[in-house]
Design an enzyme around this catalytic site. Sequence first.
Site, PDB file in Angstrom:
ATOM      1  N   SER A   8      -3.171 -65.621 -28.228  1.00 35.81           N
ATOM      2  CA  SER A   8      -2.945 -65.297 -29.745  1.00 35.81           C
ATOM      3  C   SER A   8      -2.833 -64.157 -29.935  1.00 35.81           C
ATOM      4  O   SER A   8      -3.184 -63.110 -29.513  1.00 35.81           O
ATOM      5  CB  SER A   8      -4.209 -65.832 -30.526  1.00 35.81           C
ATOM      6  OG  SER A   8      -4.332 -65.386 -31.763  1.00 35.81           O
ATOM      7  N   HIS A  31       0.872 -67.947 -28.978  1.00 38.01           N
ATOM      8  CA  HIS A  31      -0.129 -68.750 -30.092  1.00 38.01           C
ATOM      9  C   HIS A  31       0.178 -67.832 -31.170  1.00 38.01           C
ATOM     10  O   HIS A  31      -0.204 -66.836 -31.467  1.00 38.01           O
ATOM     11  CB  HIS A  31      -1.224 -69.073 -29.439  1.00 38.01           C
ATOM     12  CG  HIS A  31      -2.235 -69.763 -30.459  1.00 38.01           C
ATOM     13  ND1 HIS A  31      -2.313 -71.248 -30.544  1.00 38.01           N
ATOM     14  CD2 HIS A  31      -3.004 -69.396 -31.390  1.00 38.01           C
ATOM     15  CE1 HIS A  31      -3.193 -71.676 -31.407  1.00 38.01           C
ATOM     16  NE2 HIS A  31      -3.432 -70.673 -32.005  1.00 38.01           N
ATOM     17  N   ASP A  33      -0.907 -67.828 -35.222  1.00 37.29           N
ATOM     18  CA  ASP A  33      -1.919 -68.312 -36.196  1.00 37.29           C
ATOM     19  C   ASP A  33      -1.243 -68.111 -37.446  1.00 37.29           C
ATOM     20  O   ASP A  33      -1.173 -66.872 -38.040  1.00 37.29           O
ATOM     21  CB  ASP A  33      -3.236 -67.559 -36.034  1.00 37.29           C
ATOM     22  CG  ASP A  33      -4.023 -67.958 -34.753  1.00 37.29           C
ATOM     23  OD1 ASP A  33      -4.171 -69.033 -34.663  1.00 37.29           O
ATOM     24  OD2 ASP A  33      -4.167 -66.851 -34.044  1.00 37.29           O
ATOM     25  N   MET A  35      -2.054 -68.585 -41.512  1.00 41.38           N
ATOM     26  CA  MET A  35      -3.180 -68.986 -42.466  1.00 41.38           C
ATOM     27  C   MET A  35      -2.833 -68.703 -43.790  1.00 41.38           C
ATOM     28  O   MET A  35      -1.806 -67.993 -44.099  1.00 41.38           O
ATOM     29  CB  MET A  35      -4.273 -68.034 -42.088  1.00 41.38           C
ATOM     30  CG  MET A  35      -4.683 -68.119 -40.934  1.00 41.38           C
ATOM     31  SD  MET A  35      -6.441 -67.152 -40.383  1.00 41.38           S
ATOM     32  CE  MET A  35      -6.300 -67.054 -38.603  1.00 41.38           C
ATOM     33  N   HIS A  64       0.073 -72.495 -34.591  1.00 40.78           N
ATOM     34  CA  HIS A  64      -1.200 -73.095 -35.128  1.00 40.78           C
ATOM     35  C   HIS A  64      -1.451 -72.728 -36.558  1.00 40.78           C
ATOM     36  O   HIS A  64      -1.809 -71.851 -37.166  1.00 40.78           O
ATOM     37  CB  HIS A  64      -2.523 -72.375 -34.340  1.00 40.78           C
ATOM     38  CG  HIS A  64      -3.742 -72.725 -34.818  1.00 40.78           C
ATOM     39  ND1 HIS A  64      -5.048 -72.388 -34.673  1.00 40.78           N
ATOM     40  CD2 HIS A  64      -4.135 -74.056 -35.445  1.00 40.78           C
ATOM     41  CE1 HIS A  64      -6.069 -72.954 -35.052  1.00 40.78           C
ATOM     42  NE2 HIS A  64      -5.598 -73.863 -35.646  1.00 40.78           N
ATOM     43  N   MET A  66      -3.096 -72.995 -39.933  1.00 44.16           N
ATOM     44  CA  MET A  66      -4.285 -73.192 -40.740  1.00 44.16           C
ATOM     45  C   MET A  66      -3.726 -73.211 -41.928  1.00 44.16           C
ATOM     46  O   MET A  66      -4.329 -72.216 -42.701  1.00 44.16           O
ATOM     47  CB  MET A  66      -5.113 -72.187 -40.330  1.00 44.16           C
ATOM     48  CG  MET A  66      -6.017 -72.598 -38.746  1.00 44.16           C
ATOM     49  SD  MET A  66      -6.444 -71.126 -38.029  1.00 44.16           S
ATOM     50  CE  MET A  66      -4.946 -70.507 -37.576  1.00 44.16           C
ATOM     51  N   MET A 135     -11.026 -76.806 -31.889  1.00 40.82           N
ATOM     52  CA  MET A 135     -11.548 -75.337 -32.317  1.00 40.82           C
ATOM     53  C   MET A 135     -12.846 -75.053 -31.883  1.00 40.82           C
ATOM     54  O   MET A 135     -13.611 -75.972 -32.081  1.00 40.82           O
ATOM     55  CB  MET A 135     -11.612 -75.062 -34.063  1.00 40.82           C
ATOM     56  CG  MET A 135     -10.009 -75.342 -34.461  1.00 40.82           C
ATOM     57  SD  MET A 135      -8.958 -73.991 -34.011  1.00 40.82           S
ATOM     58  CE  MET A 135      -9.816 -72.316 -34.194  1.00 40.82           C
ATOM     59  N   GLY A 140     -10.186 -69.206 -38.735  1.00 43.46           N
ATOM     60  CA  GLY A 140      -9.890 -67.918 -39.975  1.00 43.46           C
ATOM     61  C   GLY A 140      -9.701 -66.618 -39.310  1.00 43.46           C
ATOM     62  O   GLY A 140      -9.271 -65.655 -39.682  1.00 43.46           O
ATOM     63  N   GLY A 143     -12.096 -63.019 -32.794  1.00 42.40           N
ATOM     64  CA  GLY A 143     -13.197 -62.167 -32.098  1.00 42.40           C
ATOM     65  C   GLY A 143     -14.326 -62.830 -32.712  1.00 42.40           C
ATOM     66  O   GLY A 143     -15.493 -62.324 -32.407  1.00 42.40           O
ATOM     67  N   ASP A 173      -9.528 -72.969 -28.688  1.00 52.21           N
ATOM     68  CA  ASP A 173      -9.090 -71.821 -29.500  1.00 52.21           C
ATOM     69  C   ASP A 173     -10.451 -71.203 -30.181  1.00 52.21           C
ATOM     70  O   ASP A 173     -10.917 -71.792 -31.196  1.00 52.21           O
ATOM     71  CB  ASP A 173      -8.118 -72.321 -30.462  1.00 52.21           C
ATOM     72  CG  ASP A 173      -7.524 -71.210 -31.292  1.00 52.21           C
ATOM     73  OD1 ASP A 173      -7.800 -69.856 -30.959  1.00 52.21           O
ATOM     74  OD2 ASP A 173      -6.867 -71.317 -32.422  1.00 52.21           O
ATOM     75  N   SER A 196      -8.413 -61.993 -28.557  1.00 53.07           N
ATOM     76  CA  SER A 196      -9.287 -60.704 -28.524  1.00 53.07           C
ATOM     77  C   SER A 196      -9.470 -60.544 -27.072  1.00 53.07           C
ATOM     78  O   SER A 196      -9.278 -59.204 -26.593  1.00 53.07           O
ATOM     79  CB  SER A 196     -10.437 -60.523 -29.270  1.00 53.07           C
ATOM     80  OG  SER A 196     -11.333 -61.767 -28.989  1.00 53.07           O
TER      81      SER A 196
HETATM   82  C1  DX5 Z   1      -9.095 -68.434 -35.301  1.00 53.88           C
HETATM   83  C2  DX5 Z   1      -7.476 -68.555 -34.486  1.00 53.88           C
HETATM   84  C3  DX5 Z   1      -7.497 -68.076 -33.056  1.00 53.88           C
HETATM   85  C4  DX5 Z   1      -7.910 -66.541 -32.909  1.00 53.88           C
HETATM   86  C5  DX5 Z   1      -8.670 -66.556 -31.535  1.00 53.88           C
HETATM   87  O1  DX5 Z   1      -8.994 -69.112 -36.428  1.00 53.88           O
HETATM   88  O2  DX5 Z   1      -7.221 -69.815 -34.486  1.00 53.88           O
HETATM   89  O3  DX5 Z   1      -6.294 -68.244 -32.494  1.00 53.88           O
HETATM   90  O4  DX5 Z   1      -6.783 -65.787 -32.863  1.00 53.88           O
HETATM   91  O5  DX5 Z   1      -9.143 -65.365 -31.326  1.00 53.88           O
HETATM   92  P1  DX5 Z   1     -10.370 -65.118 -30.406  1.00 53.88           P
HETATM   93  O6  DX5 Z   1      -9.731 -65.576 -28.742  1.00 53.88           O
HETATM   94  O7  DX5 Z   1     -10.544 -63.507 -30.347  1.00 53.88           O
HETATM   95  O8  DX5 Z   1     -11.390 -65.937 -30.708  1.00 53.88           O
HETATM   96 ZN    ZN Z   2      -5.234 -70.167 -33.287  1.00 59.00          ZN
END
Ligand code: DX5
Ligand code: ZN
Length: 224
Positions: A8, A31, A33, A35, A64, A66, A135, A140, A143, A173, A196
């Site tokens: 990601s 990937h 994200d 949002m 992805h 969201m 998930m 959201g 980290g 994820d 992360s």
């Molecule tokens: C969170 C995202 C993830 C996020 C994962 O809602 O969908 O893709 O970037 O980050 P880490 O790997 O740091 O949990």
């Molecule tokens: Zn994601």
Amino acid sequence: MTVRITPSILNADLANLATEVGRIPSADFIHIDVMDNHFVPNLTIGLPVVESLRKATTTPLDIHLMIADPDRWAPGFAEAGAESVTFHMEAAHAPVRLARELRAKGARAGVALNPATPIEACATMLGEVDMVLLMTVEPGFGGQTFLDLVLPKITAIRKLVSAANLDVWIQVDGGVSVETIERTAEAGADTFVAGSAVYRATDPDAMVKQLAGLAAAGFARCGH
Ligand code: DX5
Ligand code: ZN
């Protein structure tokens, strides 16, 4: 069976995305994200950035979403050339129709489930999708801490996919790292988002390779 690492870029330097993507040549997909501050309490990047990234890399893109109302917005990401588009079951109004539309536009179709959403939400439509994303954090933010309570869901969906002899990828994820990836693969996941863990590493591509090795070792013990 093969495992895939789909890093990601949420925790990458967002002012230098093309460069950041270039730092992880071993990634199987990138990937992204998306949002909307409605479905999740955060606002990230949207279609114009995805269109630019599509031109900046040959690595396949894994979107992805969201967002609320993916029925309205998801097809545009397939039209932009994304190889995989995943929407949340909690947000979709007509998930079967949407999955079919994504596939008709040439993308792989994915459905995502939040940690507390039971797998029954998508069990009847496994034949309509190419990937199920479970998930392992509340969506959201990057980290966050990996939620072990999702492991039985991974095993359950893997059993359904195997029993039906389907080629549906099982992606996880959230909180995926060198500490968590092996047991996640052992539970039955084969496709791994890591944000992360990859971008906070000194050498992100070496981390992608290390995660792939650990995932392969875990998946070999999965038994399905
Ligand atoms: C969170 C995202 C993830 C996020 C994962 O809602 O969908 O893709 O970037 O980050 P880490 O790997 O740091 O949990
Ligand atoms: Zn994601």
